[in-house]
Design a protein around this motif. Sequence first.
Motif, PDB file in Angstrom:
ATOM      1  N   GLY A  63      20.735   4.187  33.787  1.00  0.00           N
ATOM      2  CA  GLY A  63      19.897   3.006  33.944  1.00  0.00           C
ATOM      3  C   GLY A  63      18.489   3.279  33.477  1.00  0.00           C
ATOM      4  N   VAL A  64      17.892   2.281  32.805  1.00  0.00           N
ATOM      5  CA  VAL A  64      16.540   2.441  32.266  1.00  0.00           C
ATOM      6  C   VAL A  64      15.544   1.817  33.249  1.00  0.00           C
ATOM      7  N   LEU A  65      14.749   2.683  33.859  1.00  0.00           N
ATOM      8  CA  LEU A  65      13.775   2.236  34.867  1.00  0.00           C
ATOM      9  C   LEU A  65      12.588   1.548  34.205  1.00  0.00           C
ATOM     10  N   LYS A  66      11.948   0.594  34.888  1.00  0.00           N
ATOM     11  CA  LYS A  66      12.440   0.182  36.191  1.00  0.00           C
ATOM     12  C   LYS A  66      13.345  -1.042  36.105  1.00  0.00           C
ATOM     13  N   GLY A  67      13.242  -1.761  34.990  1.00  0.00           N
ATOM     14  CA  GLY A  67      13.868  -3.082  34.907  1.00  0.00           C
ATOM     15  C   GLY A  67      15.362  -3.099  35.184  1.00  0.00           C
ATOM     16  N   GLY A  95      13.241   6.834  32.677  1.00  0.00           N
ATOM     17  CA  GLY A  95      12.117   5.897  32.752  1.00  0.00           C
ATOM     18  C   GLY A  95      11.358   5.847  31.445  1.00  0.00           C
ATOM     19  N   VAL A  96      11.233   4.655  30.893  1.00  0.00           N
ATOM     20  CA  VAL A  96      10.418   4.484  29.689  1.00  0.00           C
ATOM     21  C   VAL A  96       9.542   3.251  29.873  1.00  0.00           C
ATOM     22  N   SER A  97       8.503   3.189  29.105  1.00  0.00           N
ATOM     23  CA  SER A  97       7.646   2.011  29.175  1.00  0.00           C
ATOM     24  C   SER A  97       7.091   1.696  27.799  1.00  0.00           C
ATOM     25  N   SER A  98       7.123   0.436  27.447  1.00  0.00           N
ATOM     26  CA  SER A  98       6.487   0.036  26.191  1.00  0.00           C
ATOM     27  C   SER A  98       5.616  -1.193  26.396  1.00  0.00           C
ATOM     28  N   TYR A  99       5.818  -1.862  27.530  1.00  0.00           N
ATOM     29  CA  TYR A  99       5.060  -3.090  27.764  1.00  0.00           C
ATOM     30  C   TYR A  99       3.839  -2.850  28.651  1.00  0.00           C
ATOM     31  N   ARG A 104       3.256  -8.397  26.110  1.00  0.00           N
ATOM     32  CA  ARG A 104       3.645  -8.119  24.725  1.00  0.00           C
ATOM     33  C   ARG A 104       3.925  -6.634  24.577  1.00  0.00           C
ATOM     34  N   SER A 105       5.017  -6.308  23.868  1.00  0.00           N
ATOM     35  CA  SER A 105       5.371  -4.910  23.668  1.00  0.00           C
ATOM     36  C   SER A 105       4.382  -4.259  22.713  1.00  0.00           C
ATOM     37  N   SER A 106       4.018  -3.001  23.031  1.00  0.00           N
ATOM     38  CA  SER A 106       3.133  -2.263  22.127  1.00  0.00           C
ATOM     39  C   SER A 106       3.928  -1.737  20.937  1.00  0.00           C
ATOM     40  N   ASP A 129      18.275  -3.883  31.182  1.00  0.00           N
ATOM     41  CA  ASP A 129      18.220  -5.270  31.654  1.00  0.00           C
ATOM     42  C   ASP A 129      18.072  -6.231  30.480  1.00  0.00           C
ATOM     43  N   ILE A 130      17.227  -5.853  29.506  1.00  0.00           N
ATOM     44  CA  ILE A 130      16.971  -6.789  28.399  1.00  0.00           C
ATOM     45  C   ILE A 130      16.683  -6.026  27.114  1.00  0.00           C
ATOM     46  N   ILE A 131      17.093  -6.601  25.999  1.00  0.00           N
ATOM     47  CA  ILE A 131      16.652  -6.099  24.688  1.00  0.00           C
ATOM     48  C   ILE A 131      15.912  -7.226  23.992  1.00  0.00           C
ATOM     49  N   ASP A 132      14.706  -6.887  23.554  1.00  0.00           N
ATOM     50  CA  ASP A 132      13.833  -7.879  22.920  1.00  0.00           C
ATOM     51  C   ASP A 132      13.621  -7.424  21.467  1.00  0.00           C
ATOM     52  N   ASN A 133      12.502  -6.722  21.178  1.00  0.00           N
ATOM     53  CA  ASN A 133      12.326  -6.265  19.792  1.00  0.00           C
ATOM     54  C   ASN A 133      13.241  -5.083  19.455  1.00  0.00           C
ATOM     55  N   GLY A 134      13.784  -4.419  20.478  1.00  0.00           N
ATOM     56  CA  GLY A 134      14.777  -3.358  20.268  1.00  0.00           C
ATOM     57  C   GLY A 134      14.202  -1.953  20.221  1.00  0.00           C
ATOM     58  N   HIS A 135      12.864  -1.819  20.256  1.00  0.00           N
ATOM     59  CA  HIS A 135      12.253  -0.491  20.136  1.00  0.00           C
ATOM     60  C   HIS A 135      12.689   0.453  21.255  1.00  0.00           C
ATOM     61  N   THR A 136      12.784  -0.077  22.474  1.00  0.00           N
ATOM     62  CA  THR A 136      13.112   0.789  23.618  1.00  0.00           C
ATOM     63  C   THR A 136      14.509   1.380  23.459  1.00  0.00           C
ATOM     64  N   LEU A 137      15.483   0.523  23.181  1.00  0.00           N
ATOM     65  CA  LEU A 137      16.867   1.011  23.061  1.00  0.00           C
ATOM     66  C   LEU A 137      17.036   1.895  21.829  1.00  0.00           C
ATOM     67  N   LEU A 187      13.256  -7.795  36.002  1.00  0.00           N
ATOM     68  CA  LEU A 187      12.197  -8.038  35.007  1.00  0.00           C
ATOM     69  C   LEU A 187      10.907  -8.473  35.700  1.00  0.00           C
ATOM     70  N   ASP A 188       9.798  -7.895  35.246  1.00  0.00           N
ATOM     71  CA  ASP A 188       8.535  -8.164  35.935  1.00  0.00           C
ATOM     72  C   ASP A 188       7.510  -8.814  35.016  1.00  0.00           C
ATOM     73  N   TYR A 189       6.463  -9.307  35.631  1.00  0.00           N
ATOM     74  CA  TYR A 189       5.217  -9.563  34.925  1.00  0.00           C
ATOM     75  C   TYR A 189       4.134  -8.906  35.773  1.00  0.00           C
ATOM     76  N   TYR A 193       7.600 -10.056  40.648  1.00  0.00           N
ATOM     77  CA  TYR A 193       8.785 -10.896  40.448  1.00  0.00           C
ATOM     78  C   TYR A 193      10.100 -10.121  40.236  1.00  0.00           C
ATOM     79  N   ARG A 194      10.061  -8.781  40.205  1.00  0.00           N
ATOM     80  CA  ARG A 194      11.292  -8.032  39.918  1.00  0.00           C
ATOM     81  C   ARG A 194      12.405  -8.329  40.918  1.00  0.00           C
ATOM     82  N   THR A 195      12.041  -8.581  42.149  1.00  0.00           N
ATOM     83  CA  THR A 195      13.049  -8.666  43.215  1.00  0.00           C
ATOM     84  C   THR A 195      13.676 -10.056  43.352  1.00  0.00           C
TER      85      THR A 195
HETATM   86  C1  PRP Z   1      11.384  -3.764  29.319  1.00  0.00           C
HETATM   87  C2  PRP Z   1      12.893  -3.772  29.516  1.00  0.00           C
HETATM   88  C3  PRP Z   1      13.401  -2.909  28.401  1.00  0.00           C
HETATM   89  C4  PRP Z   1      12.397  -3.144  27.293  1.00  0.00           C
HETATM   90  C5  PRP Z   1      13.002  -4.027  26.236  1.00  0.00           C
HETATM   91  O1  PRP Z   1      10.846  -2.592  29.863  1.00  0.00           O
HETATM   92  O2  PRP Z   1      13.234  -3.256  30.786  1.00  0.00           O
HETATM   93  O3  PRP Z   1      13.432  -1.541  28.741  1.00  0.00           O
HETATM   94  O4  PRP Z   1      11.253  -3.774  27.897  1.00  0.00           O
HETATM   95  O5  PRP Z   1      12.058  -4.409  25.294  1.00  0.00           O
HETATM   96  P1  PRP Z   1      12.150  -4.095  23.725  1.00  0.00           P
HETATM   97  O6  PRP Z   1      13.567  -4.372  23.273  1.00  0.00           O
HETATM   98  O7  PRP Z   1      11.172  -5.092  23.148  1.00  0.00           O
HETATM   99  O8  PRP Z   1      11.732  -2.672  23.510  1.00  0.00           O
HETATM  100  P2  PRP Z   1       9.286  -2.382  30.170  1.00  0.00           P
HETATM  101  O9  PRP Z   1       8.673  -1.552  29.076  1.00  0.00           O
HETATM  102  O10 PRP Z   1       8.641  -3.701  30.459  1.00  0.00           O
HETATM  103  O11 PRP Z   1       9.321  -1.473  31.480  1.00  0.00           O
HETATM  104  P3  PRP Z   1       9.992  -1.819  32.898  1.00  0.00           P
HETATM  105  O12 PRP Z   1      11.482  -1.778  32.723  1.00  0.00           O
HETATM  106  O13 PRP Z   1       9.496  -0.720  33.789  1.00  0.00           O
HETATM  107  O14 PRP Z   1       9.518  -3.182  33.330  1.00  0.00           O
END
Ligand code: PRP
Length: 209
Positions: A63-67, A95-99, A104-106, A129-137, A187-189, A193-195
Amino acid sequence: MLTSLRSKRPQGGEAAAITLHALNLPPGIEEIIITPGELAKAIRRMARAIARDYAGGQVVLVGVLKGAVFVTADLARALAEVPDGPTDVQLDFIGVSSYGNSHRSSGEVRLVQDTSHAMEGRHIVIVEDIIDNGHTLHYLLAMLGNRKPASLRAAVLLDKPYRRAVDVHVDYIGLTCPDEFVVGYGLDYQERYRTLPYLAKLRPDVLPA
Ligand code: PRP
């Protein structure tokens, strides 16, 4: 609040509960866009597909923390309920973070916590939890792929395919996510709101212009 509203509800299914709950949405939430029941159904579908692919074998859900904390837990339990699935299911987290605290993702992914066990020789499913621009995955598949796992796949509950900036293959997808800034179910802001047990749309005035 949801519990007390539900307990006052004489009868009826989830729709009635959601209608009642919608009247009491937390501050900043505009509407519920995916209900707890729809999320659970998508997770059961993903669990059945994973169970087929790892039937009789071993798999580690990472699992990819925290989402992804809620989807990982629920997917693991759904997997345990599928007959003839994998015989050995283990959990790990990364655990990874990009937002950061932005909406907005960095584009720059940072490893903030590594897995607790080695990945070499194991069958791995990354759970997001989510894939958006795809950089994290993309980053995680490359990084864990370098650790010589026996196999490596990805499971993502919510997909925003129209937002992709890099090409990433996702093996198990739960639902296509509407083109909104969504929160809830992990998913948070700004860590809020994650819970929430559902996926919700934030009110536009909450987000910076
Ligand atoms: C969110 C989400 C994914 C990632 C997807 O994580 O949980 O890991 O963004 O976005 P991408 O496809 O645009 O890379 P976030 O960096 O917000 O950290 P969090 O899970 O701790 O909230």
